[in-house]
Structure formats: C-alpha cells, structure tokens
Design a protein around this motif. Sequence first.
Motif, PDB file in Angstrom:
ATOM      1  N   MET A 170      46.485  45.613  32.890  1.00 44.50           N
ATOM      2  CA  MET A 170      46.398  45.050  34.237  1.00 44.50           C
ATOM      3  C   MET A 170      47.622  44.183  34.565  1.00 44.50           C
ATOM      4  O   MET A 170      48.107  44.178  35.692  1.00 44.50           O
ATOM      5  CB  MET A 170      45.116  44.232  34.375  1.00 44.50           C
ATOM      6  N   ALA A 207      50.252  44.866  37.653  1.00 46.29           N
ATOM      7  CA  ALA A 207      50.620  43.876  38.665  1.00 46.29           C
ATOM      8  C   ALA A 207      52.133  43.725  38.761  1.00 46.29           C
ATOM      9  O   ALA A 207      52.705  43.653  39.862  1.00 46.29           O
ATOM     10  CB  ALA A 207      49.964  42.534  38.339  1.00 46.29           C
ATOM     11  N   TYR A 221      41.895  49.415  40.808  1.00 46.28           N
ATOM     12  CA  TYR A 221      42.501  48.429  39.909  1.00 46.28           C
ATOM     13  C   TYR A 221      41.548  47.278  39.601  1.00 46.28           C
ATOM     14  O   TYR A 221      41.565  46.721  38.500  1.00 46.28           O
ATOM     15  CB  TYR A 221      43.787  47.860  40.526  1.00 46.28           C
ATOM     16  N   VAL A 222      40.760  46.896  40.583  1.00 42.87           N
ATOM     17  CA  VAL A 222      39.958  45.679  40.443  1.00 42.87           C
ATOM     18  C   VAL A 222      38.505  45.965  40.105  1.00 42.87           C
ATOM     19  O   VAL A 222      37.688  45.044  40.086  1.00 42.87           O
ATOM     20  CB  VAL A 222      40.036  44.855  41.754  1.00 42.87           C
ATOM     21  N   LEU A 268      37.379  43.964  37.138  1.00 40.57           N
ATOM     22  CA  LEU A 268      37.731  42.546  37.121  1.00 40.57           C
ATOM     23  C   LEU A 268      36.605  41.715  37.709  1.00 40.57           C
ATOM     24  O   LEU A 268      35.842  42.178  38.569  1.00 40.57           O
ATOM     25  CB  LEU A 268      39.005  42.303  37.943  1.00 40.57           C
ATOM     26  N   GLU A 319      39.423  37.038  39.057  1.00 41.15           N
ATOM     27  CA  GLU A 319      40.590  37.864  38.761  1.00 41.15           C
ATOM     28  C   GLU A 319      40.891  38.831  39.914  1.00 41.15           C
ATOM     29  O   GLU A 319      42.054  39.129  40.213  1.00 41.15           O
ATOM     30  CB  GLU A 319      40.358  38.643  37.467  1.00 41.15           C
ATOM     31  N   LYS A 320      39.794  39.305  40.529  1.00 48.46           N
ATOM     32  CA  LYS A 320      39.973  40.207  41.669  1.00 48.46           C
ATOM     33  C   LYS A 320      40.710  39.500  42.804  1.00 48.46           C
ATOM     34  O   LYS A 320      41.622  40.065  43.421  1.00 48.46           O
ATOM     35  CB  LYS A 320      38.605  40.688  42.140  1.00 48.46           C
ATOM     36  N   PHE A 323      44.396  39.114  41.866  1.00 39.38           N
ATOM     37  CA  PHE A 323      45.132  40.384  41.932  1.00 39.38           C
ATOM     38  C   PHE A 323      45.444  40.766  43.380  1.00 39.38           C
ATOM     39  O   PHE A 323      46.535  41.268  43.687  1.00 39.38           O
ATOM     40  CB  PHE A 323      44.322  41.486  41.259  1.00 39.38           C
ATOM     41  N   LEU A 383      46.496  36.793  34.729  1.00 40.31           N
ATOM     42  CA  LEU A 383      46.984  37.148  36.062  1.00 40.31           C
ATOM     43  C   LEU A 383      47.420  35.914  36.850  1.00 40.31           C
ATOM     44  O   LEU A 383      48.325  35.982  37.683  1.00 40.31           O
ATOM     45  CB  LEU A 383      45.886  37.889  36.848  1.00 40.31           C
TER      46      LEU A 383
END
Length: 662
Positions: A1, A5, A28-29, A32, A36-37, A40, A117
């Motif tokens: 991940m 990013a 991608y999320v 998460l 975290e979502k 991102f 992240l």
Amino acid sequence: MIHDAILLLWEYHNKPESTHYEQEFKEYVVNLNDAEKDIFLKIAKIAKYHGSIRHFIKKFSFTSGKNSYNHHSKHSRSSSGLYIQALTEGIDEILEPYRLHIIELEKHALSNPHLPLSYILGSVEKFKFLLFTISKILSSIKEKNLYGCQILDVLQHHALSGNRETTCALQNLLHIVHRVFYEQLCSWMLYGDLKDPQKEFFIHMIENSMVSTPTLNTTKASSIHSNDRNNDSIIKYGKNINYEINEVMRPYYIPLSLAQKILFIGKSVVLFDSTPFEAKQDSCLISLGKDLKRFTIWGEKETDFHVNLLELKKAESFDVYKLDMLVDEIKSYVTEHLWIVAGEEAGVLHELQLMKDFYLLGRGELFLELLRLSSPLLNSLPNSVSTRDINRAFQAAARAVLLGTNKDVEKFSFDIPYNKQNSSLNISNCVVSDGWSTVVLKYDVKWPLHLIFTPKVLHQYNEIFRFLLRLKKVQHDLHSMWYAFKESRKNSVWQLHNKLMFLMDHLQHYLQADVLESNYSKLITEAEKIKDFELLKTAHHTFLLDIRSQAFLLMTPNEEDDAEGYYIDYQLNPVMSNIMDVIQLCDNVCSIVNDPTDHNRDYLIAGYSTRFDDLVGKLLKLLTALSTQPCGMHLARLLMRLDFNRWFSSTAHLTQSVSCIL
C-alpha cells in the motif's frame, strides 16, 4: 500500500478531470480501516492535482507535438503560443523539488518497509497548496481560453497568496513566463519588430488598404472610424500599417500610460525603418551636412538600452516602476531624435506657417485674387473639369501676386469631388449644389510630418478653410455692391448694405484676430520653447481644437442616430447655424446686383431687412445666453465686437447687452 501511494504521487494514471476519485480508489482502500482510508484519499487528492498538471504539460508543452495552432478556432488559442510553452516549462521546473522528494521518499520506504501512510501524507502535504494553486491556474486558463499576455494576469493574481513557499514558486514561474514578454518588448521597442505571429502581445498590427486623404465628411460611421484608425498609419512594404494597443491582452499591472509609451516608441522605430527614399535624398536635409545614418534611430545607445532591458529580464521579480523609468528614458531619446528630424531638419515651424498662410487664409491677397478668378466656377455645379479649372485659377492667382515661382505654393493643390451619377453631394447631412462646400485644399505632407498632419487633421483644416473662404467671398461681394448701387438714392438699400457689411467685417475681424492669430501665436510660442515631438503634437491638436471650437465648427452627433450605427446625423453648432443663415442672406442680397432689371427689388430689400433683424436678434440672444457659461469667453468677445454701442441689442429689444456681461 505504501508503494501504491508513492507510485500514485509520482504518476496519476486516472482521468484528472474526474471528481469522484473515491470510486477510483475503491479497490485500494477495501482492506483499510477508516483512518487509513481517509489518509489514503487525502494522498490521492494531492496525486490528482499533480496528475492534472502533468496532463496539461504533456498536452501543451513544446515537445508534446500537439500544440499546432489553428487560426480558425478560437478554442485552440490556449493550446499554442510562446507564453503557454513558457508556462509549461516553468511549471515543470518549479515541480522538480516535488519529484526529487518523491524519489527520496521511495528510497526511504524501501529501506524502512514499516512506514505508515500518515508518514507519506505528512511528507507530501507541504506541496498540497502549491499543486492545488497551479491546478487552479491551469483550469482557469482552459475554461476561459486564455493565451498570451492574458496568462500573466492569472499568474500575477494567484502569486499573491499567503503561503510563502507557494508565493516563491509562483514568482519563479512568473519570472520564466516574463522572459517571453521581455523578448517581445525588446524586439518591439528597439527594432520595431513585432514578433507575434499568434497575436499574444498587447500591441498588435492592423493592415489597411492604401487609402487617399479623406476630403469629405461622409455620413457613414464606418468611414469615420476607418479614417480615424489610419491617422498614424505607416507605409511599410507597400502596405498601410497601423499599430494599436490590444486592451484584451494588456496585463492589468501594466498601466495604460506605460502601454501607450511603449506603443509610441515602437511605432517611431518602424517609422524610421520605413523612411521613404525621397526623404533620405531631400536636398534641404543633405545640405545640413547630415548623412543617412541619422535615420538609424539608436546609434550607440542601442547597446545601453538592450543591456538595461536584459537586466530587467534577469531580475527575480517584475518591477513595473523600473520598467516605466527605462521606458521614459527611451521615449525621451526617441522624441528628441524625432524633434531633430521633424522639428529642425524637416522645418515643422515653417510648415505650420504654411498651414496658416493657406488653410487659414493668411495670404489674403492670394485668395482674394483666387476668389476673383474662381467664383463663377465655385458657384456652379461641380463637373469633370472643375478640379482642373480651379487649379489653373490657383496658379494664375499665385502668379498675379508674385508667388508663381514659390516652391511652397507647389505643395498645395485643389480638388472638387465630382460624382458623375449625382452632381449634388451630401456633406454633413446637407445637400449642396455648388463648389463652396465641396472644394478641398490638398497638401503634400513632408516626411515625417505626416505624424502631425494626419488625414484627419487635414480634413479638419479643410473644414476651417471652406468656412473662411465662404466668409471672405461674401465679404468681397458686399464690398463690390457699392459700384452697382452708387447712384441709388434709396436709403433702404444702403442701410441694409451697411448693416450686412458691419456684421461681416466684425465677424471676420473676430475670426482673424481673436481666434486665428491669437491661437497661432500661442502655438508658435509653445513650439519654440519645447523640444519634444509628442508635446508639439499635443500643442497642435489643442490649437486645432480651440480654433474649431471658437469658430463654431464643432458638431455634435444627433441623439436619434441609426440604431445600427451605419449613419450618423450631425447637428451644427447653433451659433454656426445662425451665421450660415446670415451668409445665405448676404448671398441673396448680392444676387440683386446680377439682375438690375428686377422690378421686385424694393419688395425683396424690405423682406431681407426684416430677415436680417430677425437673424441678428436671434444671434445676439444666443451669444448673450451662451457667453455666461464657463467656456463662453470667446462668445463674449464676439458679442462685444458686434454690440459695443448697444445698437443691435436695442434694436432687437434685448433686456441684456454686452455691458451687462463683461
């Protein structure tokens, strides 16, 4: 991940125009948590700004191959041009720290695989405002279809931000784009070369067809605008070229006064580059010991001015004050050089004297003889040989007053426009049937005095000339009446004649002494003091305006004009309208001389006397009412000359006379 990013920050592959980026990164999320979502998606938003910028650079940069210019589509303007290319190169340059930072971030992530992240977001968030601002600038350029100098306005507006890093980056971007501006500015001011094939500069060229000097005041609005636009045109490569300020392209931080000075400098350089051969070989100029190098305007100063402009170009920020000072210095040099050529070598003071001698009837004996020879011609309808006949009369009149060999006389000629299909011409919305209102005195303007004596200026001189010539003709006819009536014992004839003579003589004296001579003396006094060509042009413009105003020749457009603007109806000054009625009355009275057997003469004289009293009463009322206005001092002078003993005011039963005003 983490690597996803970073890769997203390096190159955003999705469509930058899309606004639903949450849906784009759903895959991608999906694994998460909410925190975290959210992080991102914030990273993705920064990546989206960078992606839109990269998309713009790839599309419009010089190396993209997609920046061909389509002259037929206004939507393609922002996709080409020097300014847009400089903008893309500048953006690419100021984003280099961002790219280097992403590379370092990737190296750091490879050496530390457990980076969160939040570290990535915190590391790139300092670029967020810069990327957002650049993205907003580019969106504005695309939406408003901006190009050329218009781009400078957008950059200058967004450069005034509260973020120091962003302000610094945008100032660097402005500096890069201003290089193009300075290149065009230098080329225009120093060499008169407008390197602007796509019309991006705030000065543009207008190419006109070769037109002759306008001689008549037509009612076509388009013709009026066309004549005005050709005032300062320059003949170059066989074409009539004019340069103007394009207000749409002028940056808002460039004052109009500065833009006008820049325009003047470039036009002056073009003027000297397009010097006609006959001007260079003029004997009176060569006799001064000057070689042809004097037509190269800069001489040794070219290097100095070029270096100064180069220093401004290299400066980190655009300094309007320093540019204005340099432009003033260059303009002073140009006007001084123009004065040397136009004022001293071309003899502008002598040419101004010729304007007075011929257009303002300063050589009274010449035009009195011309009236004697050409009155029958001007009284009749114009025909195909009228121009030839009046020029022959003019040459004969010049010989009669010993001016036949004068070279100055050769600069002037007459023209009587003739319409084969319709012998009566419409001038100033009045149909005329003789040559007095159509005759045109032409003047062979000497280079570079065409900058002063433009077609519009010569047209105004002809308006004054026709009025003065008509007035002199009436005065001459009145003076000639005594011979026909010298044995008449009818007091009514002599009383009317004396009253007409009194009015015309004092009107003539007012025009010659109070208007023409006083304003000309003021012009010459100012011209002898100044050594600035532009100031001389301004003084001459004021001189003409004052004469036309004080001679009641200024006309105003009618409020009920054609809505489409094709025709303009002009209203005469009310005082001038009254004077023209008096002149017509004088013509009617003088026509009695041509018909001595007229049995209605007594009846006509009585009617003309009544008409004269009415016109004089109306004239005095107008002068009395208008002379009290702030701009009515010249009217008060005329009123004083006509009514100095209150005879007219008492006859017209006016309650206020000149003595109550002065």
